[in-house]
Design an enzyme around this catalytic site. Structure first.
Site, PDB file in Angstrom:
ATOM      1  N   CYS A 135      -5.299  -2.726  18.424  1.00  7.76           N
ATOM      2  CA  CYS A 135      -4.593  -3.480  17.886  1.00  7.76           C
ATOM      3  C   CYS A 135      -3.908  -3.137  16.531  1.00  7.76           C
ATOM      4  O   CYS A 135      -4.739  -2.727  15.512  1.00  7.76           O
ATOM      5  CB  CYS A 135      -4.988  -4.844  17.695  1.00  7.76           C
ATOM      6  SG  CYS A 135      -4.132  -6.289  17.141  1.00  7.76           S
ATOM      7  N   LEU A 136      -2.762  -3.061  16.120  1.00  4.68           N
ATOM      8  CA  LEU A 136      -2.198  -2.671  14.874  1.00  4.68           C
ATOM      9  C   LEU A 136      -2.543  -3.666  13.703  1.00  4.68           C
ATOM     10  O   LEU A 136      -2.892  -3.208  12.237  1.00  4.68           O
ATOM     11  CB  LEU A 136      -0.522  -2.834  14.861  1.00  4.68           C
ATOM     12  CG  LEU A 136       0.050  -1.779  15.810  1.00  4.68           C
ATOM     13  CD1 LEU A 136       1.731  -1.976  15.932  1.00  4.68           C
ATOM     14  CD2 LEU A 136      -0.211  -0.242  15.354  1.00  4.68           C
ATOM     15  N   GLN A 174       2.406 -11.095  13.913  1.00  3.95           N
ATOM     16  CA  GLN A 174       1.871  -9.969  13.158  1.00  3.95           C
ATOM     17  C   GLN A 174       2.873  -9.552  11.954  1.00  3.95           C
ATOM     18  O   GLN A 174       2.561  -8.670  11.302  1.00  3.95           O
ATOM     19  CB  GLN A 174       1.525  -8.818  13.937  1.00  3.95           C
ATOM     20  CG  GLN A 174       0.479  -9.063  14.987  1.00  3.95           C
ATOM     21  CD  GLN A 174       0.196  -7.769  16.122  1.00  3.95           C
ATOM     22  OE1 GLN A 174       0.993  -8.055  16.998  1.00  3.95           O
ATOM     23  NE2 GLN A 174      -0.452  -6.963  15.744  1.00  3.95           N
ATOM     24  N   HIS A 189      -2.876  -9.451  25.684  1.00  4.65           N
ATOM     25  CA  HIS A 189      -3.011  -8.976  24.332  1.00  4.65           C
ATOM     26  C   HIS A 189      -1.953  -9.779  23.302  1.00  4.65           C
ATOM     27  O   HIS A 189      -2.298 -10.590  22.382  1.00  4.65           O
ATOM     28  CB  HIS A 189      -3.213  -7.552  24.043  1.00  4.65           C
ATOM     29  CG  HIS A 189      -3.368  -7.368  22.554  1.00  4.65           C
ATOM     30  ND1 HIS A 189      -4.306  -6.587  22.127  1.00  4.65           N
ATOM     31  CD2 HIS A 189      -2.564  -7.154  21.384  1.00  4.65           C
ATOM     32  CE1 HIS A 189      -4.313  -6.235  20.924  1.00  4.65           C
ATOM     33  NE2 HIS A 189      -3.234  -6.662  20.538  1.00  4.65           N
ATOM     34  N   GLU A 190      -0.719  -9.523  23.927  1.00  8.76           N
ATOM     35  CA  GLU A 190       0.440 -10.154  22.875  1.00  8.76           C
ATOM     36  C   GLU A 190       0.252 -11.800  22.905  1.00  8.76           C
ATOM     37  O   GLU A 190       0.619 -12.487  22.119  1.00  8.76           O
ATOM     38  CB  GLU A 190       1.662  -9.585  23.428  1.00  8.76           C
ATOM     39  CG  GLU A 190       1.757  -8.011  23.072  1.00  8.76           C
ATOM     40  CD  GLU A 190       1.349  -7.491  21.781  1.00  8.76           C
ATOM     41  OE1 GLU A 190       1.375  -8.394  20.612  1.00  8.76           O
ATOM     42  OE2 GLU A 190       0.936  -6.523  21.721  1.00  8.76           O
ATOM     43  N   HIS A 245      -2.052 -13.196  20.682  1.00  9.70           N
ATOM     44  CA  HIS A 245      -1.635 -13.065  19.464  1.00  9.70           C
ATOM     45  C   HIS A 245      -0.735 -14.501  19.122  1.00  9.70           C
ATOM     46  O   HIS A 245      -1.110 -14.985  18.233  1.00  9.70           O
ATOM     47  CB  HIS A 245      -0.846 -11.955  19.001  1.00  9.70           C
ATOM     48  CG  HIS A 245      -1.558 -10.598  18.616  1.00  9.70           C
ATOM     49  ND1 HIS A 245      -2.230 -10.810  17.368  1.00  9.70           N
ATOM     50  CD2 HIS A 245      -1.402  -9.523  19.216  1.00  9.70           C
ATOM     51  CE1 HIS A 245      -2.570  -9.335  17.123  1.00  9.70           C
ATOM     52  NE2 HIS A 245      -2.213  -8.729  18.269  1.00  9.70           N
ATOM     53  N   GLY A 299       2.786  -2.636  21.349  1.00  3.17           N
ATOM     54  CA  GLY A 299       3.072  -3.843  21.486  1.00  3.17           C
ATOM     55  C   GLY A 299       2.976  -4.732  20.278  1.00  3.17           C
ATOM     56  O   GLY A 299       2.245  -4.203  19.239  1.00  3.17           O
TER      57      GLY A 299
HETATM   58 NI    NI Z   1      -2.394  -6.820  18.754  1.00  2.69          NI
END
Ligand code: NI
Length: 168
Positions: A88-89, A51, A130-131, A134, A46
């Site tokens: 998480c990226l 991000q 999670h998204e 963000h 995701g």
């Molecule tokens: Ni993330």
């Protein structure tokens, strides 16, 4: 194909609240394509617009069951509670056990601007929460236990140095 630089924890844009999409135009379509390319390139499940430095309420998810595009997603119902490991990226995929609702129902928009309801559980429910976090400037480290937070910061600083990023 446009692979964007993924912003890493410490970048202030990750702490901003993204704004509602008013009109689904080419810019939004391009943003979704960039998010998808960048997520796939990083082998993530995701990615939210913050991000890649764009403060719009847009995110993409792919947990291996096809691409899900989120535009102005809103959680309208939550059920249960479950703790699972989550990465998480923006943390170089570092992970931590995080508590989430087990099931969620959301309203989002499709590219035609129509409202779509999604009922999700398991990994998809987790990815959606999670998204959406963000988009509100909330990161996994905020939801981690204190000891996990310390570990993440230490690991992250090592990875930042390895990647030529500034420590924070
Ligand atoms: Ni993330």
């Amino acid at each position: 194909m446009a692979i964007k630089k993924i912003r890493i924890f410490g970048d202030p844009v990750l702490r901003e609240k993204a704004s509602e999409v008013k009109k689904i135009d080419d810019k939004i379509v391009n943003l979704i394509n960039d998010l998808t390319d960048t997520m796939r390139n990083a082998k993530g499940a995701g990615l939210a617009a913050n991000q890649i430095g764009v403060l719009k309420r847009v995110a993409v998810i792919d947990i291996g069951e096809g691409l899900i595009k989120l535009i102005n997603p809103k959680i309208i119902k939550k059920n249960g509670e479950i703790e699972e490991i989550e990465g998480c990226l923006s943390f170089y995929s570092l992970n931590s056990p995080i508590n989430r609702a087990e099931k969620v129902t959301i309203i989002t928009k499709n590219l035609e601007g129509e409202e779509v309801k999604i009922e999700a559980e398991g990994l998809l429910a987790r990815a959606i929460q999670h998204e959406i976090d963000h988009l509100n400037g909330i990161l996994i480290i905020d939801n981690a236990l204190d000891e996990e937070k310390r570990k993440m910061v230490m690991e992250l600083n090592k990875l930042k140095v390895q990647n030529g990023e500034e420590k924070f």
